[in-house]
Design an enzyme around this catalytic site. Structure first.
Site, PDB file in Angstrom:
ATOM      1  CG  ASP A  17      -1.971  -1.104   1.180  1.00  0.00           C
ATOM      2  OD1 ASP A  17      -1.851  -1.994   0.320  1.00  0.00           O
ATOM      3  OD2 ASP A  17      -2.877  -1.114   2.032  1.00  0.00           O
ATOM      4  CE  LYS A 103      -4.257  -3.934   1.335  1.00  0.00           C
ATOM      5  NZ  LYS A 103      -5.022  -2.912   2.049  1.00  0.00           N
ATOM      6  CB  CYS A 142      -2.476  -2.732   5.355  1.00  0.00           C
ATOM      7  SG  CYS A 142      -4.180  -2.109   5.289  1.00  0.00           S
TER       8      CYS A 142
END
Ligand SMILES: [Zn+2]
Length: 188
Positions: A17, A103, A142
């Site tokens: 990310d 995702k 995450c």
């Protein structure tokens, strides 16, 4: 730029990310996010040179996603599909063959882990991957969820802590302990 790992073709470097919204100036900025880019680029280069797989995950929400605060979720609006905020940081040097994983793409479910609902574990197994090296954002959300899921999927897992940053700096110790308990090798 020093590199943390020695890579081989059974390794996957998983960059979590590294998107504009999670870097300074973004909707859900993590302090120190953008500053990670040069060192992560060096890591990507080392992984690629050794024949390791390079994987980059991204948070990729539809409009009106369930995780947004106005829908009752915990987060401000962030990483909406095809917006500038959802794009990878412009300084991130992803090789053309980088495996990109999106995702949390469903309207009604959130996913912190790059393994959650993506099929990534099976794909990595198919590619002969035995170890997953994790870095990116955010350490306490995450990155942590991704590393734990990689362990659950029976990969050896290494977290490059210096190539990660947390939403909540006070949550770092707990995150590190949870990862070590799960058998993740945490590199300072
Ligand atoms: Zn999200």
């Amino acid at each position: 730029m020093s590199v943390n790992e020695h890579y081989d073709p059974r390794d996957a470097l998983l960059v979590v990310d590294m998107q504009n919204d999670f870097c300074e100036g973004g909707a859900l900025a993590v302090n120190g996010g953008a500053a990670l880019v040069p060192a992560i680029n060096a890591e990507i280069e080392a992984a690629q040179a050794a024949g390791a797989l390079v994987v980059a995950s991204r948070d990729w929400h539809p409009v009106d996603h369930v995780s947004f605060d106005y829908r009752g979720g915990p987060w401000p609006v962030h990483c909406v599909q095809d917006t500038e905020g959802a794009a990878f940081h412009p300084g991130l040097a992803l090789p053309a063959e980088t495996v990109r994983v999106s995702k949390a793409t469903a309207f009604d479910a959130d996913a912190y882990s790059a393994f959650d609902g993506t099929g990534l574990a099976g794909y990595l197994r198919e590619k002969g991957i035995e170890r997953v090296i994790v870095c990116g954002l955010a350490l306490d959300v995450c990155v942590k969820a991704t590393a734990l899921d990689a362990r659950r999927a029976d990969f050896a897992v290494c977290l490059l802590e210096s190539l990660s940053a947390a939403v909540d700096p006070n949550a770092v110790d707990d995150a590190r302990n949870a990862l070590i308990d799960a058998g993740v090798e945490v590199r300072p």
